[in-house]
Design a protein around this motif. Structure first.
Motif, PDB file in Angstrom:
ATOM      1  N   ARG A  37      -0.542   5.173  -0.533  1.00 53.48           N
ATOM      2  CA  ARG A  37      -0.255   6.318   0.348  1.00 53.48           C
ATOM      3  C   ARG A  37       0.461   7.414  -0.437  1.00 53.48           C
ATOM      4  O   ARG A  37       0.216   8.596  -0.231  1.00 53.48           O
TER       5      ARG A  37
ATOM      6  N   LEU B  49       0.808  -1.218   0.000  1.00 56.00           N
ATOM      7  CA  LEU B  49       0.000   0.000   0.000  1.00 56.00           C
ATOM      8  C   LEU B  49       0.846   1.275   0.000  1.00 56.00           C
ATOM      9  O   LEU B  49       0.306   2.373   0.013  1.00 56.00           O
ATOM     10  N   ARG B  50       2.146   1.113  -0.058  1.00 52.61           N
ATOM     11  CA  ARG B  50       3.052   2.271  -0.088  1.00 52.61           C
ATOM     12  C   ARG B  50       2.669   3.198  -1.236  1.00 52.61           C
ATOM     13  O   ARG B  50       2.580   4.401  -1.073  1.00 52.61           O
TER      14      ARG B  50
ATOM     15  N   ARG C 219      -6.440  16.055  -0.904  1.00 53.15           N
ATOM     16  CA  ARG C 219      -5.870  15.120   0.064  1.00 53.15           C
ATOM     17  C   ARG C 219      -6.669  15.182   1.365  1.00 53.15           C
ATOM     18  O   ARG C 219      -7.035  14.166   1.943  1.00 53.15           O
TER      19      ARG C 219
ATOM     20  N   ILE D 250      -2.136   9.282  -2.419  1.00 59.71           N
ATOM     21  CA  ILE D 250      -2.907  10.180  -1.548  1.00 59.71           C
ATOM     22  C   ILE D 250      -2.070  11.401  -1.204  1.00 59.71           C
ATOM     23  O   ILE D 250      -2.547  12.531  -1.261  1.00 59.71           O
ATOM     24  N   ALA D 251      -0.810  11.183  -0.864  1.00 63.35           N
ATOM     25  CA  ALA D 251       0.079  12.301  -0.507  1.00 63.35           C
ATOM     26  C   ALA D 251       0.306  13.238  -1.686  1.00 63.35           C
ATOM     27  O   ALA D 251       0.535  14.436  -1.496  1.00 63.35           O
TER      28      ALA D 251
ATOM     29  N   LEU E 119     -11.228   8.011   4.373  1.00 61.28           N
ATOM     30  CA  LEU E 119     -10.499   7.303   5.420  1.00 61.28           C
ATOM     31  C   LEU E 119     -11.167   7.434   6.792  1.00 61.28           C
ATOM     32  O   LEU E 119     -11.207   6.481   7.556  1.00 61.28           O
TER      33      LEU E 119
ATOM     34  N   GLU F  31      -8.881  12.229   3.038  1.00 63.92           N
ATOM     35  CA  GLU F  31      -8.671  11.763   4.411  1.00 63.92           C
ATOM     36  C   GLU F  31      -9.977  11.803   5.199  1.00 63.92           C
ATOM     37  O   GLU F  31     -10.320  10.854   5.906  1.00 63.92           O
TER      38      GLU F  31
END
Length: 180
Positions: A122, A118-119, A133, A125-126, A141, A137
């Motif tokens: 992420r 999942l790196r 973003r 998303i970043a 999330l 979140e």
């Protein structure tokens, strides 16, 4: 139908046009059972049926002031409005069906594998613009509703909805891309 029904419809529309909420309740009591049966024939779920009936009655309320009935009867107009709402709902459902992740995304073997796999999610998303973003979140999330996120960020619900859809498409591409 008899002339009495047409008179009742005309009177009901006049009362609705004047903003008479009791007239809306009367229209709902009178037409909701038929609209519900019709909606069941064209919708896929109880939630969709309820939404169609509510949207149809809301449209009646909003358009009563300028409503012209060629037949003098309200029910045919309501059925057409309900059908149009059903078409719009079907288009929305089709459009958003692509926003869901595929059923066959393999689960990682352990926590370390999950973190590594999942790196890139992420990272996606970043890499989103700050507002997108933050919306991602909050809504995707943390489970905030679009309205809550809109209020927190000082945006309209429509803007949040569009940004969530855009972010989901971007994340879906990252999740399903062959490189990953």
């Amino acid at each position: 139908m008899d002339d009495n029904t047409e008179d009742d419809d005309a009177g009901l529309i006049r009362r609705l046009a004047m903003g008479d909420r009791a007239a809306l309740a009367s229209a709902f009591d009178r037409f909701a059972p038929t609209l519900t049966r019709y909606a069941w024939a064209i919708a896929g779920s109880r939630q969709d049926v309820e939404e169609l009936v509510q949207d149809t009655m809301l449209t009646l309320w909003q358009k009563a002031d300028g409503l012209q009935l060629p037949t003098g009867m309200l029910l045919p107009w309501l059925l057409v409005v309900c059908r149009n709402h059903a078409k719009n709902l079907a288009r929305r459902n089709t459009k958003h069906a692509g926003d869901e992740l595929p059923d066959q995304v393999p689960a990682p073997g352990d926590h370390t594998d999950a973190a590594e796999q999942l790196r890139w999610v992420r990272a996606e998303i970043a890499a989103l613009p700050d507002t997108d973003r933050r919306i991602c979140e909050l809504c995707l999330l943390q489970g905030y509703s679009y309205a809550e996120a809109a209020q927190l960020l000082g945006l309209s619900v429509g803007a949040v909805t569009q940004r969530v859809a855009r972010s989901r498409r971007r994340l879906k591409k990252a999740v399903t891309h062959d490189e990953h």
